[in-house]
Design a protein around this motif. Structure first.
Motif, PDB file in Angstrom:
ATOM      1  N   SER A 192      -1.895  -0.679  19.177  1.00  0.00           N
ATOM      2  CA  SER A 192      -2.765  -1.121  20.079  1.00  0.00           C
ATOM      3  C   SER A 192      -4.169  -1.003  19.632  1.00  0.00           C
ATOM      4  CB  SER A 192      -2.555  -0.458  21.336  1.00  0.00           C
ATOM      5  OG  SER A 192      -1.529  -0.656  22.003  1.00  0.00           O
ATOM      6  N   ALA A 193      -4.863  -1.946  19.844  1.00  0.00           N
ATOM      7  CA  ALA A 193      -6.569  -1.893  19.456  1.00  0.00           C
ATOM      8  C   ALA A 193      -6.944  -1.592  18.128  1.00  0.00           C
ATOM      9  CB  ALA A 193      -7.216  -1.313  20.709  1.00  0.00           C
ATOM     10  N   VAL A 194      -6.223  -1.968  16.919  1.00  0.00           N
ATOM     11  CA  VAL A 194      -6.501  -1.424  15.729  1.00  0.00           C
ATOM     12  C   VAL A 194      -7.140  -2.458  14.976  1.00  0.00           C
ATOM     13  CG1 VAL A 194      -4.160   0.001  15.718  1.00  0.00           C
ATOM     14  CG2 VAL A 194      -4.301  -2.429  14.911  1.00  0.00           C
ATOM     15  N   THR A 195      -8.019  -1.957  13.990  1.00  0.00           N
ATOM     16  CA  THR A 195      -8.825  -2.972  13.118  1.00  0.00           C
ATOM     17  C   THR A 195      -8.263  -2.952  11.665  1.00  0.00           C
ATOM     18  OG1 THR A 195     -10.393  -1.206  12.814  1.00  0.00           O
ATOM     19  CG2 THR A 195     -10.871  -2.737  14.549  1.00  0.00           C
ATOM     20  N   THR A 196      -7.307  -1.983  11.225  1.00  0.00           N
ATOM     21  CA  THR A 196      -6.961  -1.546  10.165  1.00  0.00           C
ATOM     22  C   THR A 196      -5.865  -1.011  10.124  1.00  0.00           C
ATOM     23  OG1 THR A 196      -7.319  -1.414   7.802  1.00  0.00           O
ATOM     24  CG2 THR A 196      -8.332   0.086   9.475  1.00  0.00           C
ATOM     25  N   VAL A 197      -4.738  -0.949   9.042  1.00  0.00           N
ATOM     26  CA  VAL A 197      -3.525  -0.160   9.266  1.00  0.00           C
ATOM     27  C   VAL A 197      -3.668   0.730   7.931  1.00  0.00           C
ATOM     28  CG1 VAL A 197      -1.184   0.129   9.506  1.00  0.00           C
ATOM     29  CG2 VAL A 197      -2.374  -1.537  10.603  1.00  0.00           C
ATOM     30  N   GLY A 198      -3.376   2.075   7.923  1.00  0.00           N
ATOM     31  CA  GLY A 198      -3.336   2.884   6.432  1.00  0.00           C
ATOM     32  C   GLY A 198      -2.313   2.625   5.783  1.00  0.00           C
ATOM     33  N   SER A 199      -2.249   3.143   4.582  1.00  0.00           N
ATOM     34  CA  SER A 199      -1.141   3.343   3.419  1.00  0.00           C
ATOM     35  C   SER A 199       0.149   3.821   4.239  1.00  0.00           C
ATOM     36  CB  SER A 199      -1.544   4.221   2.465  1.00  0.00           C
ATOM     37  OG  SER A 199      -0.707   4.163   1.508  1.00  0.00           O
ATOM     38  N   LEU A 200       1.221   3.275   3.885  1.00  0.00           N
ATOM     39  CA  LEU A 200       2.572   3.723   4.481  1.00  0.00           C
ATOM     40  C   LEU A 200       3.630   4.101   3.184  1.00  0.00           C
ATOM     41  CD1 LEU A 200       2.933   1.011   7.153  1.00  0.00           C
ATOM     42  CD2 LEU A 200       2.412   3.224   7.369  1.00  0.00           C
ATOM     43  N   THR A 201       4.569   4.908   3.507  1.00  0.00           N
ATOM     44  CA  THR A 201       5.508   4.958   2.453  1.00  0.00           C
ATOM     45  C   THR A 201       7.096   5.236   3.011  1.00  0.00           C
ATOM     46  OG1 THR A 201       5.207   7.550   2.405  1.00  0.00           O
ATOM     47  CG2 THR A 201       4.183   6.134   0.799  1.00  0.00           C
ATOM     48  N   GLU A 202       7.846   4.766   2.662  1.00  0.00           N
ATOM     49  CA  GLU A 202       9.372   4.796   2.892  1.00  0.00           C
ATOM     50  C   GLU A 202      10.309   5.374   1.447  1.00  0.00           C
ATOM     51  OE1 GLU A 202      10.997   1.612   4.781  1.00  0.00           O
ATOM     52  OE2 GLU A 202      11.508   0.423   2.845  1.00  0.00           O
ATOM     53  N   THR A 203      11.441   5.876   1.647  1.00  0.00           N
ATOM     54  CA  THR A 203      11.935   6.323   0.396  1.00  0.00           C
ATOM     55  C   THR A 203      13.695   5.488   0.654  1.00  0.00           C
ATOM     56  OG1 THR A 203      13.087   8.402   1.787  1.00  0.00           O
ATOM     57  CG2 THR A 203      11.050   8.694   0.444  1.00  0.00           C
ATOM     58  N   TYR A 204      14.092   5.129  -0.420  1.00  0.00           N
ATOM     59  CA  TYR A 204      15.259   4.605  -0.824  1.00  0.00           C
ATOM     60  C   TYR A 204      16.240   5.680  -1.341  1.00  0.00           C
ATOM     61  CZ  TYR A 204      14.154  -0.386  -0.321  1.00  0.00           C
ATOM     62  OH  TYR A 204      14.013  -1.774   0.266  1.00  0.00           O
ATOM     63  N   ASN A 205      17.560   5.456  -1.382  1.00  0.00           N
ATOM     64  CA  ASN A 205      18.298   6.550  -1.844  1.00  0.00           C
ATOM     65  C   ASN A 205      18.459   6.588  -3.291  1.00  0.00           C
ATOM     66  OD1 ASN A 205      19.816   7.999   0.316  1.00  0.00           O
ATOM     67  ND2 ASN A 205      19.954   6.144   1.352  1.00  0.00           N
ATOM     68  N   ALA A 206      17.966   5.780  -4.081  1.00  0.00           N
ATOM     69  CA  ALA A 206      17.752   5.724  -5.630  1.00  0.00           C
ATOM     70  C   ALA A 206      16.324   5.217  -6.111  1.00  0.00           C
ATOM     71  CB  ALA A 206      19.047   4.805  -5.970  1.00  0.00           C
ATOM     72  N   ALA A 207      16.135   5.673  -7.147  1.00  0.00           N
ATOM     73  CA  ALA A 207      14.895   5.159  -7.893  1.00  0.00           C
ATOM     74  C   ALA A 207      15.002   3.761  -8.480  1.00  0.00           C
ATOM     75  CB  ALA A 207      14.282   6.159  -8.953  1.00  0.00           C
ATOM     76  N   ALA A 208      14.020   3.034  -8.332  1.00  0.00           N
ATOM     77  CA  ALA A 208      13.936   1.604  -8.955  1.00  0.00           C
ATOM     78  C   ALA A 208      12.484   1.152  -9.152  1.00  0.00           C
ATOM     79  CB  ALA A 208      14.956   0.871  -8.558  1.00  0.00           C
ATOM     80  N   LEU A 209      12.352   0.282  -9.754  1.00  0.00           N
ATOM     81  CA  LEU A 209      11.017  -0.621  -9.842  1.00  0.00           C
ATOM     82  C   LEU A 209      10.941  -1.368  -8.264  1.00  0.00           C
ATOM     83  CD1 LEU A 209      10.699  -2.469 -13.018  1.00  0.00           C
ATOM     84  CD2 LEU A 209       9.355  -0.723 -12.268  1.00  0.00           C
ATOM     85  N   ASN A 210      10.002  -1.151  -7.471  1.00  0.00           N
ATOM     86  CA  ASN A 210      10.101  -1.846  -6.026  1.00  0.00           C
ATOM     87  C   ASN A 210       8.471  -2.433  -5.864  1.00  0.00           C
ATOM     88  OD1 ASN A 210       8.095   0.531  -4.589  1.00  0.00           O
ATOM     89  ND2 ASN A 210       9.629   1.630  -5.685  1.00  0.00           N
ATOM     90  N   ILE A 211       8.739  -3.419  -4.897  1.00  0.00           N
ATOM     91  CA  ILE A 211       7.421  -3.892  -4.278  1.00  0.00           C
ATOM     92  C   ILE A 211       7.366  -3.849  -2.616  1.00  0.00           C
ATOM     93  CG2 ILE A 211       7.019  -5.329  -6.136  1.00  0.00           C
ATOM     94  CD1 ILE A 211       8.705  -7.665  -4.870  1.00  0.00           C
TER      95      ILE A 211
END
Length: 231
Positions: A192-211
Motif C-alpha cells: 500500500s502507498a509505495v513509491t518503490t520496492v527494494g531488492s528481494l531474494t529467494e532460494t532454489y534447492n540447487a545452484a544454477a545461472l538464474n534471472i
C-alpha cells in the motif's frame, strides 16, 4: 417522536478498488521442443494477466506468442532467455501455445490479478537482474513511481530442473514449474502507498545461472463509494 436514521454506507475497495491476487499456474515443455503450452489459471474478464517464460539456450530463442499479448521485458543471454508479457483477460482459452524459434527446454507461469490497472506498467515499475550460478535469486530495487497501492510480483527462472526452497520474505508462493532443464516461479505481495520496492531474494534447492524480473502492478484507479440516507 420523529426519529431520523441516517445510515452511511461507505464501501471502500470493492469491485473497482482493492487489487488482489486471483490465481497462477506453472507450465513447462518437459524435455524440450519448439513450443510450450501455457495453461491458463482461474481468470475473470478484465483481470490483468502476466505471463513469464524462461528458455534455456538464450540468444536466438525469441518467443512468438499469441495475438493480444504485449511484451513488457525481454532478456536474451548466452545461456538463458526470460520474457514477460501481459494482456487484459477477455474470454480466455484454456491455454496458450507459445512458439520458440528453435527446439529448447522452457518453463513459465501465468498470473491473474483482479482490480488491477489496465495501463501498461512504466519502466520504473519493472527491474531485471541476471545472476551468476547460485541457489539464490536476487531481484534489483525498482525505480521510483507515483505512490500507489498494488501487487509486487517476483518472477524467477533458472537453468536447472529444481524446486523453490524459499520465496522472498513476506511474499506468498504463487506457482512454479520445472522442465528437465529450466525452472520458473512467481511469488507475490500486496503493498500500500509505495513509491518503490527494494531488492528481494529467494532460494532454489540447487545452484544454477538464474534471472529475475521484478514487476509492480498498480491498483485500478478509483473506489466505489455508496451513501444511503433514510429519513
Amino acid at each position: 417522536m420523529n426519529r431520523i436514521l441516517f445510515i452511511l454506507s461507505l464501501l471502500m475497495n470493492s469491485c473497482f478498488g482493492q487489487i488482489s491476487f486471483h490465481a497462477a499456474t506453472g507450465s513447462n515443455n518437459a524435455g524440450g521442443g519448439t513450443t510450450i503450452v501455457m495453461t491458463m489459471p482461474t481468470v475473470s474478464n478484465g483481470d490483468i494477466l502476466i505471463m513469464d517464460i524462461s528458455v534455456v539456450g538464450g540468444t536466438g530463442s525469441q518467443l512468438i506468442t499469441a495475438t493480444g499479448w504485449t511484451l513488457l521485458n525481454h532478456y536474451s543471454g548466452s545461456v538463458l532467455q526470460h520474457d514477460i508479457l501481459w494482456r487484459i483477460a477477455s474470454s480466455e482459452p484454456a491455454s496458450y501455445t507459445v512458439t520458440i524459434v528453435a527446439s529448447k527446454k522452457a518453463s513459465g507461469t501465468i498470473t491473474s490479478l483482479s482490480n488491477a490497472s489496465s495501463t501498461q506498467p512504466v519502466a520504473a515499475q519493472m527491474s531485471f537482474q541476471s545472476n551468476a550460478s547460485s541457489a539464490t535469486l536476487t531481484a534489483a530495487t525498482l525505480g521510483t513511481f507515483a505512490s500507489s497501492n498494488g501487487i509486487d510480483l517476483f518472477l524467477g527462472g533458472a537453468v536447472i530442473g529444481t524446486t523453490v526452497l524459499t520465496v522472498p520474505t513476506n511474499y506468498t508462493a504463487g506457482a512454479e514449474s520445472a522442465s528437465t532443464g529450466t525452472t520458473s516461479n512467481v511469488a507475490y505481495r500486496a503493498l500500500s502507498a509505495v513509491t518503490t520496492v527494494g531488492s528481494l531474494t529467494e532460494t532454489y534447492n540447487a545452484a544454477a545461472l538464474n534471472i529475475v524480473n521484478h514487476l509492480f502492478i498498480i491498483e485500478a484507479a478509483g473506489h466505489l463509494r455508496r451513501i444511503t440516507i433514510i429519513n
